[in-house]
Structures are given as structure tokens and as C-alpha cells.
Design a protein around this motif. Structure first.
Motif, mmCIF file in Angstrom:
data_model
loop_
_atom_site.group_PDB
_atom_site.id
_atom_site.type_symbol
_atom_site.label_atom_id
_atom_site.label_comp_id
_atom_site.label_asym_id
_atom_site.label_seq_id
_atom_site.Cartn_x
_atom_site.Cartn_y
_atom_site.Cartn_z
ATOM 1 N N LEU A 26 -23.061 -6.961 -0.742
ATOM 2 C CA LEU A 26 -22.247 -7.135 0.392
ATOM 3 C C LEU A 26 -23.413 -7.783 1.650
ATOM 4 C CD1 LEU A 26 -18.980 -6.199 1.400
ATOM 5 C CD2 LEU A 26 -19.224 -8.213 0.241
ATOM 6 N N VAL A 27 -23.693 -7.216 2.566
ATOM 7 C CA VAL A 27 -25.220 -7.378 2.733
ATOM 8 C C VAL A 27 -26.291 -7.850 2.674
ATOM 9 C CG1 VAL A 27 -27.058 -6.047 4.244
ATOM 10 C CG2 VAL A 27 -24.439 -5.342 3.984
ATOM 11 N N SER A 28 -26.555 -6.864 0.938
ATOM 12 C CA SER A 28 -27.968 -7.537 0.152
ATOM 13 C C SER A 28 -27.573 -9.061 -0.777
ATOM 14 C CB SER A 28 -28.282 -6.763 -1.126
ATOM 15 O OG SER A 28 -26.811 -7.060 -1.882
ATOM 16 N N GLY A 29 -26.938 -9.504 -0.645
ATOM 17 C CA GLY A 29 -26.189 -10.464 -0.635
ATOM 18 C C GLY A 29 -26.045 -10.934 -2.601
ATOM 19 N N ASP A 30 -25.747 -9.461 -3.224
ATOM 20 C CA ASP A 30 -25.803 -9.535 -4.398
ATOM 21 C C ASP A 30 -24.919 -9.860 -5.175
ATOM 22 O OD1 ASP A 30 -26.607 -7.751 -7.146
ATOM 23 O OD2 ASP A 30 -24.551 -6.730 -6.784
ATOM 24 N N LEU A 31 -23.574 -9.740 -4.451
ATOM 25 C CA LEU A 31 -22.061 -10.195 -4.443
ATOM 26 C C LEU A 31 -21.905 -11.786 -4.533
ATOM 27 C CD1 LEU A 31 -19.309 -9.479 -6.271
ATOM 28 C CD2 LEU A 31 -18.919 -9.507 -3.385
ATOM 29 N N ARG A 32 -22.692 -11.914 -3.334
ATOM 30 C CA ARG A 32 -22.838 -13.866 -3.916
ATOM 31 C C ARG A 32 -23.425 -14.846 -4.748
ATOM 32 N NH1 ARG A 32 -20.323 -17.013 -1.632
ATOM 33 N NH2 ARG A 32 -19.821 -17.638 -3.944
ATOM 34 N N ARG A 33 -24.731 -13.902 -5.787
ATOM 35 C CA ARG A 33 -25.290 -14.181 -6.558
ATOM 36 C C ARG A 33 -24.270 -13.750 -7.666
ATOM 37 N NH1 ARG A 33 -27.448 -11.698 -10.577
ATOM 38 N NH2 ARG A 33 -27.044 -8.544 -9.665
ATOM 39 N N LEU A 34 -23.704 -12.705 -7.804
ATOM 40 C CA LEU A 34 -22.450 -12.528 -9.149
ATOM 41 C C LEU A 34 -21.724 -13.866 -9.328
ATOM 42 C CD1 LEU A 34 -22.227 -8.700 -8.564
ATOM 43 C CD2 LEU A 34 -24.414 -9.951 -10.304
ATOM 44 N N ILE A 35 -21.561 -13.973 -7.787
ATOM 45 C CA ILE A 35 -20.330 -15.345 -7.974
ATOM 46 C C ILE A 35 -21.141 -16.479 -8.389
ATOM 47 C CG2 ILE A 35 -18.651 -16.723 -6.319
ATOM 48 C CD1 ILE A 35 -18.623 -14.182 -5.081
ATOM 49 N N ASP A 36 -22.220 -16.567 -7.941
ATOM 50 C CA ASP A 36 -22.926 -18.048 -8.493
ATOM 51 C C ASP A 36 -23.437 -18.128 -10.060
ATOM 52 O OD1 ASP A 36 -22.396 -19.164 -5.792
ATOM 53 O OD2 ASP A 36 -24.261 -18.538 -4.544
ATOM 54 N N ASP A 37 -24.209 -17.207 -10.379
ATOM 55 C CA ASP A 37 -24.625 -17.096 -11.242
ATOM 56 C C ASP A 37 -24.720 -16.467 -12.474
ATOM 57 O OD1 ASP A 37 -26.733 -17.945 -9.599
ATOM 58 O OD2 ASP A 37 -27.850 -16.370 -9.372
ATOM 59 N N LYS A 38 -23.869 -15.396 -12.105
ATOM 60 C CA LYS A 38 -22.868 -14.733 -13.390
ATOM 61 C C LYS A 38 -21.896 -14.808 -13.975
ATOM 62 C CE LYS A 38 -26.793 -13.229 -13.978
ATOM 63 N NZ LYS A 38 -28.102 -13.765 -15.176
ATOM 64 N N HIS A 39 -20.980 -15.842 -13.194
ATOM 65 C CA HIS A 39 -19.455 -17.079 -13.443
ATOM 66 C C HIS A 39 -18.682 -15.318 -12.952
ATOM 67 C CE1 HIS A 39 -20.766 -19.711 -15.324
ATOM 68 N NE2 HIS A 39 -21.688 -18.799 -16.369
ATOM 69 N N VAL A 40 -18.914 -13.596 -11.767
ATOM 70 C CA VAL A 40 -17.790 -13.648 -11.457
ATOM 71 C C VAL A 40 -16.846 -14.284 -10.451
ATOM 72 C CG1 VAL A 40 -17.585 -11.439 -9.633
ATOM 73 C CG2 VAL A 40 -19.455 -11.911 -12.178
ATOM 74 N N VAL A 41 -15.340 -13.699 -10.984
ATOM 75 C CA VAL A 41 -14.617 -14.926 -9.853
ATOM 76 C C VAL A 41 -13.555 -13.510 -9.322
ATOM 77 C CG1 VAL A 41 -14.209 -17.513 -11.241
ATOM 78 C CG2 VAL A 41 -13.069 -14.958 -12.325
ATOM 79 N N GLY A 42 -13.819 -12.296 -9.729
ATOM 80 C CA GLY A 42 -13.505 -11.301 -8.577
ATOM 81 C C GLY A 42 -14.046 -9.778 -8.637
ATOM 82 N N VAL A 43 -12.990 -8.789 -7.904
ATOM 83 C CA VAL A 43 -13.513 -8.114 -7.399
ATOM 84 C C VAL A 43 -12.744 -6.468 -7.372
ATOM 85 C CG1 VAL A 43 -13.470 -7.989 -5.354
ATOM 86 C CG2 VAL A 43 -15.811 -6.370 -6.451
ATOM 87 N N THR A 44 -12.772 -5.838 -7.903
ATOM 88 C CA THR A 44 -12.238 -5.009 -7.259
ATOM 89 C C THR A 44 -12.281 -3.415 -7.099
ATOM 90 O OG1 THR A 44 -12.659 -4.285 -10.382
ATOM 91 C CG2 THR A 44 -10.294 -5.593 -10.141
ATOM 92 N N THR A 45 -11.211 -2.762 -6.440
ATOM 93 C CA THR A 45 -11.886 -1.729 -5.962
ATOM 94 C C THR A 45 -11.228 -0.457 -6.227
ATOM 95 O OG1 THR A 45 -10.837 -2.346 -2.966
ATOM 96 C CG2 THR A 45 -12.874 -2.785 -3.983
#
Length: 374
Positions: A26-45
Motif C-alpha cells: 500500500l505504502v509503496s504504491g505497488d498495489l496501485r500499480r497492479l490495479i492500473d497496469d496489470k488488470h488486478v481487480v481484487g485482493v484477498t487476505t
């Protein structure tokens, strides 16, 4: 090419979810990048994912120090740390959630695994998590143990969106779908808008192969060894057939006429356990419209790099292959593998694993809080 492959998977009707969440992402912006560039539309924990994230607790240090200064309990501290991560992820996915009419853009958070088997406590925990997170795109995860099925129905009847997790057998999957329909019927009777109720059912894939393969190797015959690496996909294809059988007919049609949505199948545990197998096999072989594939980043990256879609006469890799899948599982059973026992062992092991991770998570936070107080 990476974007092309992931775009093709999305175009094939598969929702790409990431099986990982951490404060660092979250802090690094990695999840934002995956949403914007890698078609990721959800996350599970799950508890194991959070335990791993907290083990590398650098980005959590300041919040843990603050919680220790406030004198909160370890349990409350764990809840606060998880909720903050999930809230931030929900905010990132809010646009996806809105654009998909609530289908995607989801973040899953598991109930306390220590509550397994206690229906009332599980439902209260689900309500508490929804209120604590305060975002409409949360999925509360409840394990698919037989003892938890009534809690799944009760939570859905209250309008809580549920990710039913730790499903291994087709038999249990049918019970999960029955619990979903019962929840919808109760919600309808109570005046809850059915169009607002969402759910996914998480069927685990690679763990089935890992357990079956171990038993086939113990048997050791040529026939047994030739059947390694096929049980997980065959089991999932049979589950997909059960999905179509359940979401048809008068009972479902009555609910659908009132705005009900299907409970989407979600392929979980799609990272290969055996490095000898193709690293994208649980994505390629289970690509079918209307499903979710929640994958670790290594599998996401592998598909982006060299993944492909299987093209069949019916247009996908799953539809119409139930008979073939049944023959595969029958052949495995004929070698001496007790598949019912396999599924029981996997379910029990899955619950135990999450329970251990939950305890590990609390111990990590406890030590960190004590260190902060020194």
C-alpha cells in the motif's frame, strides 16, 4: 506483451485478484500499480498472509508503537492493524467496485479462525468487521466447514457479502451453494434487496494436487504416477459443472427474478506447488467466463510473461469437460487414493494452518508492542 496476456485473460471473463496484501504494498504504491497496469481487480487476505506481512514489520512499527502507548490489548492491536490495511485497499479498489456494479473491486478479510464452529460468534464477527472497515466493497471470509455453513447463511441473510473459503470437495461446494441460496431466500423474506448481496466461493486447486500426488507417489505404480498433477483441475471442472446445475431451475430463477446474483466460483491456491508443473497451469486450464482467479504475484507475473489461454470448440477450457474430469478422478480412486479422506485432510489442515497463523500473528504483535514499551 505482458499487458496483452493479462488483458486477454480479463477479456475471457476471468477476474484477476491478487492473493496478497501488506502495508508495504500500500505504502509503496505497488498495489496501485497492479490495479492500473496489470488488470488486478481484487485482493484477498487470510491470517497467513497477515502473519507474513507483520513478520517484516518495518512499515507497521510506528502504528504498533502508538497502539502500545495507548495500552490496547494485543487482540485489539491485531484487529486495528488489519483493518487499516483493508480500509486502504478498499479505497484503492473503490473505482473498480463502482464500475463493475459491485462485482469486482473487492477486498477480503477473514473472520477469526478460532471461531470456527461457533455460528453465533462468527456472524457477530462478520458484522463487527463490516462496521470496522466501513467500506461497501469488503468481503468477509468464512471457512466452508460444515459447522460454519449456518453462519454463512445467516450472514448473507443480513446482507453481508461473503467470500466462502477453504472449499476442497465438490460435495462441500454444493453445500456452500445451498447455504448461499438459503441466505438469499431469508434475505428476500426480510426485505433485503437481493441485488446488493454478493458472494464468491473459493475452491482450492493446487493443494488438492499436492495431497493427491503425495499419495500417488506412495502407491508408486506406473498407473498411479501417470495421474500426478491432474486432480486439482479435474476437481475444479466438476465443481464448475455443479455451479451450472445449482444456478438453474425454478429455485434459482425465482431468486434471479428478484435481482439475485450468482455466487461466482473463485479458483484459489493457483500457484503451483510442484516446480515440475507449468507455472501458469491453474490459470490456463481454468479460464472460463464469470470466474475469479486469485493468484500470488509470482503466478500473475508468470502469466503476464508467458501465459496463454486454451482454446476449445466451446470457447474455454472448462465448459463441457465434466465427464472427462469425472473419469480422471475415478481413475485416481481406482489406484487406491481415498479422495474423501483427501478432502477431509485438506479442510482440517487449512483450518489448522490459519489458526496457527492467527496465533503467530498475535505473538508477533505482542513482541513488537513489548519492545516498543521498553
Amino acid at each position: 506483451m505482458a499487458d496483452d496476456r493479462l488483458a486477454a485473460l480479463t477479456a475471457a471473463g476471468v477476474s484477476i485478484w491478487l492473493d496478497d496484501l501488506s502495508r508495504d504494498r500500500l505504502v509503496s504504491g505497488d498495489l496501485r500499480r497492479l490495479i492500473d497496469d496489470k488488470h488486478v481487480v481484487g485482493v484477498t487476505t487470510n491470517p497467513t498472509i497477515f502473519a507474513a506481512a507483520l513478520a517484516h514489520r518495518g512499515v507497521y512499527t510506528s502504528q504498533i508503537r502508538e497502539l502500545a502507548r495507548w495500552g490496547v490489548t494485543v487482540g485489539d492491536a491485531v484487529r486495528t492493524l488489519m483493518v487499516v490495511d483493508v480500509q486502504q485497499a478498499c479505497e484503492l479498489f473503490r473505482g473498480v467496485w463502482e464500475a463493475s456494479d459491485g462485482v469486482d473491486g473487492r477486498v477480503s478479510l477473514e473472520v477469526n479462525p478460532d471461531l470456527a464452529g461457533n455460528c453465533e460468534a462468527t456472524v457477530l464477527e462478520a458484522v463487527s468487521l463490516m462496521r470496522a472497515v466501513g467500506h461497501p466493497n469488503l468481503y468477509v471470509k468464512i471457512p466452508a466447514t460444515r459447522a460454519s455453513l449456518p453462519a454463512i447463511t445467516e450472514a448473507l441473510a443480513l446482507g453481508i457479502d461473503i467470500n466462502v473459503t477453504l472449499i476442497f470437495s465438490v460435495e462441500r461446494y454444493r453445500e456452500v451453494m445451498a447455504a448461499y441460496l438459503a441466505g438469499l431466500e431469508r434475505a428476500l423474506d426480510d426485505g433485503v434487496p437481493l441485488s446488493a448481496v454478493h458472494s464468491v466461493a473459493s475452491l482450492f486447486v493446487s493443494r488438492v494436487d499436492a495431497e493427491v500426488d503425495k499419495r500417488l507417489e506412495e502407491i508408486g505404480s506406473d498407473e498411479a504416477l501417470a495421474l500426478r498433477g491432474v486432480a486439482g483441475i479435474a476437481n475444479s471442472r466438476l465443481a464448475y459443472q455443479a455451479f451450472w446445475e445449482t444456478f438453474s431451475g425454478p429455485r434459482w430463477e425465482r431468486l434471479a427474478a428478484k435481482g439475485a446474483r450468482v455466487q461466482r466460483p473463485l479458483w484459489a491456491s493457483t500457484g503451483v506447488k510442484n516446480p515440475a508443473y507449468p507455472d501458469t497451469m491453474y490459470v490456463t486450464e481454468l479460464a472460463v467466463p464469470g470466474t475469479v482467479n486469485t493468484m500470488p504475484e509470482a503466478t500473475l507475473s508468470a502469466f503476464a510473461d508467458h501465459g496463454s489461454l486454451r482454446r476449445a470448440d466451446n470457447g474455454d477450457a472448462v465448459t463441457g469437460r465434466a465427464r472427462e474430469a469425472r473419469e480422471t478422478l475415478d481413475a485416481i480412486a481406482a489406484t487406491g487414493v481415498d479422495l474423501a479422506e483427501v478432502f477431509t485432510v485438506l479442510e482440517r489442515g487449512g483450518v489448522d494452518r490459519f489458526t496457527r497463523s492467527w496465533a503467530e500473528l498475535h505473538e508477533t504483535v505482542r513482541r513488537s508492542m513489548e519492545a516498543s514499551a521498553e
